[in-house]
Design a protein around this motif. Sequence first.
Motif, PDB file in Angstrom:
ATOM      1  N   PHE A  28       0.826  -1.204   0.000  1.00  0.00           N
ATOM      2  CA  PHE A  28       0.000   0.000   0.000  1.00  0.00           C
ATOM      3  C   PHE A  28       0.865   1.260   0.000  1.00  0.00           C
ATOM      4  N   LEU A  29       1.889   1.287   0.850  1.00  0.00           N
ATOM      5  CA  LEU A  29       2.773   2.459   0.910  1.00  0.00           C
ATOM      6  C   LEU A  29       3.515   2.652  -0.404  1.00  0.00           C
ATOM      7  N   ALA A  30       3.987   1.538  -0.982  1.00  0.00           N
ATOM      8  CA  ALA A  30       4.690   1.616  -2.266  1.00  0.00           C
ATOM      9  C   ALA A  30       3.739   2.049  -3.377  1.00  0.00           C
ATOM     10  N   GLY A  31       2.485   1.570  -3.316  1.00  0.00           N
ATOM     11  CA  GLY A  31       1.487   1.981  -4.295  1.00  0.00           C
ATOM     12  C   GLY A  31       1.197   3.467  -4.211  1.00  0.00           C
ATOM     13  N   ASN A  32       1.124   3.977  -2.991  1.00  0.00           N
ATOM     14  CA  ASN A  32       0.948   5.420  -2.799  1.00  0.00           C
ATOM     15  C   ASN A  32       2.105   6.198  -3.407  1.00  0.00           C
ATOM     16  N   TYR A  33       3.308   5.712  -3.181  1.00  0.00           N
ATOM     17  CA  TYR A  33       4.499   6.375  -3.727  1.00  0.00           C
ATOM     18  C   TYR A  33       4.439   6.440  -5.240  1.00  0.00           C
ATOM     19  N   TYR A  34       4.073   5.304  -5.845  1.00  0.00           N
ATOM     20  CA  TYR A  34       4.017   5.261  -7.312  1.00  0.00           C
ATOM     21  C   TYR A  34       2.957   6.209  -7.865  1.00  0.00           C
ATOM     22  N   ILE A  35       1.794   6.218  -7.233  1.00  0.00           N
ATOM     23  CA  ILE A  35       0.690   7.042  -7.729  1.00  0.00           C
ATOM     24  C   ILE A  35       1.024   8.532  -7.667  1.00  0.00           C
ATOM     25  N   VAL A  36       1.583   8.979  -6.549  1.00  0.00           N
ATOM     26  CA  VAL A  36       1.869  10.410  -6.405  1.00  0.00           C
ATOM     27  C   VAL A  36       3.045  10.852  -7.273  1.00  0.00           C
ATOM     28  N   HIS A  37       3.833   9.881  -7.764  1.00  0.00           N
ATOM     29  CA  HIS A  37       4.951  10.231  -8.644  1.00  0.00           C
ATOM     30  C   HIS A  37       4.642   9.965 -10.115  1.00  0.00           C
ATOM     31  N   ASP A  38       3.425   9.528 -10.405  1.00  0.00           N
ATOM     32  CA  ASP A  38       3.009   9.321 -11.792  1.00  0.00           C
ATOM     33  C   ASP A  38       2.033  10.431 -12.171  1.00  0.00           C
ATOM     34  N   GLU A  39       2.372  11.191 -13.199  1.00  0.00           N
ATOM     35  CA  GLU A  39       1.588  12.379 -13.542  1.00  0.00           C
ATOM     36  C   GLU A  39       0.136  12.048 -13.862  1.00  0.00           C
ATOM     37  N   LYS A  40      -0.095  11.005 -14.649  1.00  0.00           N
ATOM     38  CA  LYS A  40      -1.457  10.656 -15.036  1.00  0.00           C
ATOM     39  C   LYS A  40      -2.277  10.155 -13.849  1.00  0.00           C
ATOM     40  N   LEU A  41      -1.675   9.282 -13.052  1.00  0.00           N
ATOM     41  CA  LEU A  41      -2.409   8.722 -11.919  1.00  0.00           C
ATOM     42  C   LEU A  41      -2.627   9.759 -10.827  1.00  0.00           C
ATOM     43  N   ARG A  42      -1.683  10.663 -10.682  1.00  0.00           N
ATOM     44  CA  ARG A  42      -1.810  11.687  -9.653  1.00  0.00           C
ATOM     45  C   ARG A  42      -3.049  12.554  -9.874  1.00  0.00           C
ATOM     46  N   LYS A  43      -3.407  12.748 -11.133  1.00  0.00           N
ATOM     47  CA  LYS A  43      -4.598  13.539 -11.451  1.00  0.00           C
ATOM     48  C   LYS A  43      -5.887  12.809 -11.056  1.00  0.00           C
ATOM     49  N   LYS A  44      -5.829  11.485 -10.998  1.00  0.00           N
ATOM     50  CA  LYS A  44      -7.002  10.692 -10.643  1.00  0.00           C
ATOM     51  C   LYS A  44      -7.085  10.433  -9.134  1.00  0.00           C
ATOM     52  N   TYR A  45      -6.035  10.812  -8.430  1.00  0.00           N
ATOM     53  CA  TYR A  45      -5.954  10.541  -6.991  1.00  0.00           C
ATOM     54  C   TYR A  45      -6.387  11.770  -6.205  1.00  0.00           C
ATOM     55  N   ASN A  46      -7.302  11.575  -5.264  1.00  0.00           N
ATOM     56  CA  ASN A  46      -7.845  12.674  -4.476  1.00  0.00           C
ATOM     57  C   ASN A  46      -7.331  12.584  -3.034  1.00  0.00           C
ATOM     58  N   PRO A  47      -6.382  13.437  -2.640  1.00  0.00           N
ATOM     59  CA  PRO A  47      -5.828  13.381  -1.273  1.00  0.00           C
ATOM     60  C   PRO A  47      -6.892  13.589  -0.194  1.00  0.00           C
ATOM     61  N   LEU A  48      -7.883  14.435  -0.483  1.00  0.00           N
ATOM     62  CA  LEU A  48      -8.936  14.676   0.497  1.00  0.00           C
ATOM     63  C   LEU A  48      -9.747  13.413   0.748  1.00  0.00           C
ATOM     64  N   MET A  49     -10.078  12.688  -0.331  1.00  0.00           N
ATOM     65  CA  MET A  49     -10.809  11.434  -0.174  1.00  0.00           C
ATOM     66  C   MET A  49      -9.955  10.392   0.551  1.00  0.00           C
ATOM     67  N   SER A  50      -8.657  10.433   0.318  1.00  0.00           N
ATOM     68  CA  SER A  50      -7.759   9.525   1.035  1.00  0.00           C
ATOM     69  C   SER A  50      -7.858   9.769   2.532  1.00  0.00           C
ATOM     70  N   LEU A  51      -7.914  11.039   2.915  1.00  0.00           N
ATOM     71  CA  LEU A  51      -8.061  11.395   4.325  1.00  0.00           C
ATOM     72  C   LEU A  51      -9.391  10.883   4.884  1.00  0.00           C
ATOM     73  N   VAL A  52     -10.440  10.984   4.074  1.00  0.00           N
ATOM     74  CA  VAL A  52     -11.757  10.497   4.490  1.00  0.00           C
ATOM     75  C   VAL A  52     -11.730   8.986   4.718  1.00  0.00           C
ATOM     76  N   TRP A  53     -11.135   8.254   3.758  1.00  0.00           N
ATOM     77  CA  TRP A  53     -11.094   6.798   3.875  1.00  0.00           C
ATOM     78  C   TRP A  53     -10.293   6.370   5.101  1.00  0.00           C
ATOM     79  N   HIS A  54      -9.136   6.994   5.299  1.00  0.00           N
ATOM     80  CA  HIS A  54      -8.307   6.609   6.444  1.00  0.00           C
ATOM     81  C   HIS A  54      -8.987   6.988   7.766  1.00  0.00           C
ATOM     82  N   SER A  55      -9.637   8.121   7.786  1.00  0.00           N
ATOM     83  CA  SER A  55     -10.367   8.528   8.991  1.00  0.00           C
ATOM     84  C   SER A  55     -11.486   7.538   9.306  1.00  0.00           C
ATOM     85  N   SER A  56     -12.086   6.977   8.252  1.00  0.00           N
ATOM     86  CA  SER A  56     -13.186   6.024   8.433  1.00  0.00           C
ATOM     87  C   SER A  56     -12.725   4.767   9.143  1.00  0.00           C
TER      88      SER A  56
END
Length: 215
Positions: A125-153
Motif C-alpha cells: 500500500f505504501l509503495a502503491g501510494n508512492y508510485y501514484i503520487v509520482h506518476d503524472e497521469k495517476l496523480r490527477k485521478k488521486y484525491n488526497p482529500l478522499m484519502s483522508l476520508v477513507w483513512h479517517s473512516s
Amino acid sequence: MYSIIAACLFWPLCLFLVPGIWASDPILGIFFFLVMIWSYSWLGVLMHEASHNYFRGINNRIAYNALSVMLFLDPQVFRLSHAIHHRHVNSIHDRHFYQFGRIHSRALRICKNVGEIFLGVIFAFLAGNYYIVHDEKLRKKYNPLMSLVWHSSWIAWVSIVLYASSRTFGLGFWQTLLPALVGFWLSAIMLRHIELVEHGGIAIEGDLEKRNMAT
C-alpha cells in the motif's frame, strides 16, 4: 451480498476478541491469530472480486469501498494500481508488484524484498501510494482529500471496536492494542504472500498472450 456482510462483521469481531483471548490464554491467542489471518484474507478476496463488479444484485463500487475500509486501505490506491496490473501482468511494468519498476541497486532490491516479506500489504500500500503520487497521469485521478476520508473512516471504526474491547475485558491501552496490531500484521503479511504465490513473481517481456501463458 451475505458473504460481504458476514466478512465485514467477522473481522471487527476478531479485533474485538483478540485482546481478551490473548490476555486470558496466550497459547489460544496464537491460534486465534490464524482465525484473524483467514478473516482478513477473506476480505481481501471479496474486495478484489467487487473491484471487478463480480457480485450481482448489489452496488459493487460501494461494496469495494466498504471492504477496502475494513482492510485499512484507501480504495483509490488498489483501484488505480490494479488496472495497471491487468494491463501489464507478469511484466516489470506491473505496478501492483513492481511499484518502483526495475531496481538496479542490489541494496534497494533487498530493502524492497524485506519490506514486502515482513510488512506484506502494508508495504504494498505504501509503495502503491508512492508510485501514484509520482506518476503524472495517476496523480490527477488521486484525491488526497478522499484519502483522508477513507483513512479517517477505518481509524474511527477500529477505535470504537478496540475501546469496546478494552472496556469489556477490563484491559489497558497497550494490552488491547498490541494483540490487535500483531493479528493485523500477520494477516497483512499472509494476504500479500498469497498474491505473490498466485502470480509467481514473473516479470518477462512480450505481448499480453505470452505474459499470460507464463503464469
